[in-house]
Design a protein around this motif. Sequence first.
Motif, short mmCIF file in Angstrom:
data_model
loop_
_atom_site.label_atom_id
_atom_site.label_comp_id
_atom_site.label_asym_id
_atom_site.label_seq_id
_atom_site.Cartn_x
_atom_site.Cartn_y
_atom_site.Cartn_z
N PHE A 270 -2.31 10.34 -3.52
CA PHE A 270 -1.98 8.92 -3.46
C PHE A 270 -1.46 8.53 -2.08
O PHE A 270 -1.87 7.51 -1.50
CB PHE A 270 -0.94 8.61 -4.54
CG PHE A 270 -0.33 7.25 -4.45
CD1 PHE A 270 -1.04 6.13 -4.84
CD2 PHE A 270 0.95 7.07 -3.97
CE1 PHE A 270 -0.48 4.86 -4.75
CE2 PHE A 270 1.51 5.82 -3.87
CZ PHE A 270 0.79 4.71 -4.26
N ILE A 271 -0.57 9.34 -1.50
CA ILE A 271 -0.01 9.07 -0.17
C ILE A 271 -1.12 9.10 0.88
O ILE A 271 -1.19 8.24 1.77
CB ILE A 271 1.09 10.09 0.17
CG1 ILE A 271 2.31 9.87 -0.73
CG2 ILE A 271 1.50 9.97 1.64
CD1 ILE A 271 3.36 10.96 -0.61
N ILE A 272 -2.01 10.09 0.78
CA ILE A 272 -3.11 10.22 1.74
C ILE A 272 -4.02 9.00 1.67
O ILE A 272 -4.43 8.45 2.70
CB ILE A 272 -3.90 11.52 1.48
CG1 ILE A 272 -3.03 12.74 1.80
CG2 ILE A 272 -5.18 11.54 2.31
CD1 ILE A 272 -3.65 14.06 1.38
N ILE A 273 -4.34 8.55 0.45
CA ILE A 273 -5.20 7.37 0.29
C ILE A 273 -4.54 6.14 0.90
O ILE A 273 -5.19 5.35 1.61
CB ILE A 273 -5.51 7.13 -1.20
CG1 ILE A 273 -6.40 8.25 -1.75
CG2 ILE A 273 -6.20 5.79 -1.39
CD1 ILE A 273 -6.63 8.17 -3.25
N LEU A 276 -4.81 6.37 4.69
CA LEU A 276 -6.19 6.13 5.13
C LEU A 276 -6.55 4.65 5.03
O LEU A 276 -7.21 4.09 5.92
CB LEU A 276 -7.16 6.97 4.30
CG LEU A 276 -7.11 8.49 4.54
CD1 LEU A 276 -8.06 9.20 3.58
CD2 LEU A 276 -7.48 8.82 5.98
N VAL A 277 -6.12 4.02 3.93
CA VAL A 277 -6.39 2.58 3.75
C VAL A 277 -5.72 1.77 4.86
O VAL A 277 -6.33 0.86 5.43
CB VAL A 277 -5.90 2.11 2.36
CG1 VAL A 277 -5.82 0.59 2.29
CG2 VAL A 277 -6.83 2.63 1.27
N THR A 278 -4.47 2.11 5.17
CA THR A 278 -3.73 1.39 6.21
C THR A 278 -4.42 1.53 7.57
O THR A 278 -4.61 0.55 8.30
CB THR A 278 -2.29 1.90 6.30
OG1 THR A 278 -1.66 1.76 5.02
CG2 THR A 278 -1.49 1.12 7.33
N VAL A 279 -4.81 2.77 7.91
CA VAL A 279 -5.49 3.01 9.19
C VAL A 279 -6.83 2.27 9.23
O VAL A 279 -7.19 1.64 10.23
CB VAL A 279 -5.70 4.52 9.41
CG1 VAL A 279 -6.59 4.77 10.62
CG2 VAL A 279 -4.36 5.22 9.60
N PHE A 280 -7.58 2.33 8.12
CA PHE A 280 -8.89 1.69 8.04
C PHE A 280 -8.78 0.17 8.22
O PHE A 280 -9.53 -0.44 8.98
CB PHE A 280 -9.53 2.03 6.70
CG PHE A 280 -10.86 1.36 6.46
CD1 PHE A 280 -11.97 1.74 7.19
CD2 PHE A 280 -11.00 0.36 5.51
CE1 PHE A 280 -13.20 1.13 6.99
CE2 PHE A 280 -12.22 -0.25 5.29
CZ PHE A 280 -13.32 0.13 6.04
N LEU A 281 -7.81 -0.43 7.54
CA LEU A 281 -7.64 -1.88 7.64
C LEU A 281 -7.16 -2.28 9.04
O LEU A 281 -7.60 -3.32 9.58
CB LEU A 281 -6.65 -2.37 6.59
CG LEU A 281 -7.17 -2.36 5.14
CD1 LEU A 281 -6.05 -2.74 4.18
CD2 LEU A 281 -8.35 -3.30 4.97
N ASN A 282 -6.29 -1.48 9.63
CA ASN A 282 -5.85 -1.77 11.00
C ASN A 282 -7.03 -1.76 11.96
O ASN A 282 -7.12 -2.60 12.86
CB ASN A 282 -4.80 -0.75 11.45
CG ASN A 282 -3.45 -0.98 10.81
OD1 ASN A 282 -3.17 -2.07 10.33
ND2 ASN A 282 -2.61 0.04 10.79
#
Length: 291
Positions: A270-273, A276-282
């Motif tokens: 869950f933490i990894i997802i 990854l979502v935060t980096v992807f959206l940035n």
Amino acid sequence: MQKLYSNKLVIFSLVLPGLLVFLFAILAPICLSVYYGFTSYSGMGQAEWIGWENYKTLLRDANFGRSLTNSLLLAIGFIFIQHPIAIIVAAVLDKLQGKAEGVFRCIYFIPNVISVAVIAYLWKFIYNPDFGLLNNALRALGYQGKINWFSNDTAIWSVLVVLIWHGFGWGMLIYYTGIKNIDPVLYEAASIDGADQVSTFLRITLPLMKPVIQVNVTMAIISALKQMETVYLLTNGGPGNSTQFAANYLYQQAFKAFRYGYGNAIGVVFIIICLLVTVFLNKIFADRQPA
């Protein structure tokens, strides 16, 4: 004052409390979760090291896959249903002015200040197949059947409606605050140039709201992954696992099935997802911003 803040001891004393909170309330639990994710710990007794077995099991766990799928559906609902409506409502509220603006702002935010338990039981009564408000409304419109809104076919959609409705106030308030921070001079200039309300919204409000939209979308996706309380009180993941969400599944595995190690493995994923979502959206929002 400047001399005081240049003192390294003063700086250290100001930073230390926040650093200790971060270490013991955030970093230490994450490290423990990573460790227990590699064990078969049941929550009692000794923790036996089993390596990657929990993560291999996760890859084959259909219920965990279902929980991620449901979280993805909720994230899509947040982004493409809740947020477009929220930003439009926020823009309309900004134009109301006076007492009406404050009254409607409070009305839209009311669900967010009501206890989650109250919200869940309220919607349980609304969805009740015998005397629920929804079925009674359908009967008033001429439909004579009785719909069980928490059946296998409709349960996930019923839960999604509640979650999207319940979180609407937060999204709307964040967008409302972002719109309030836009310089009114820009709107005045657009009005002088003859721009209508729609053009002003599309060409001024939305472009200037990109940082706010980025934050709100990121929070929405993370919120979709960590939904637990409302789901637990409405269906607890049932019937079967049709309304299972990642956080609720973690709770069931760790504290009901006594698979604490497996639950921590879910938490690590869950933490990894989320990262990854935060980096992807940035990256997405950075690429779309003008140079």
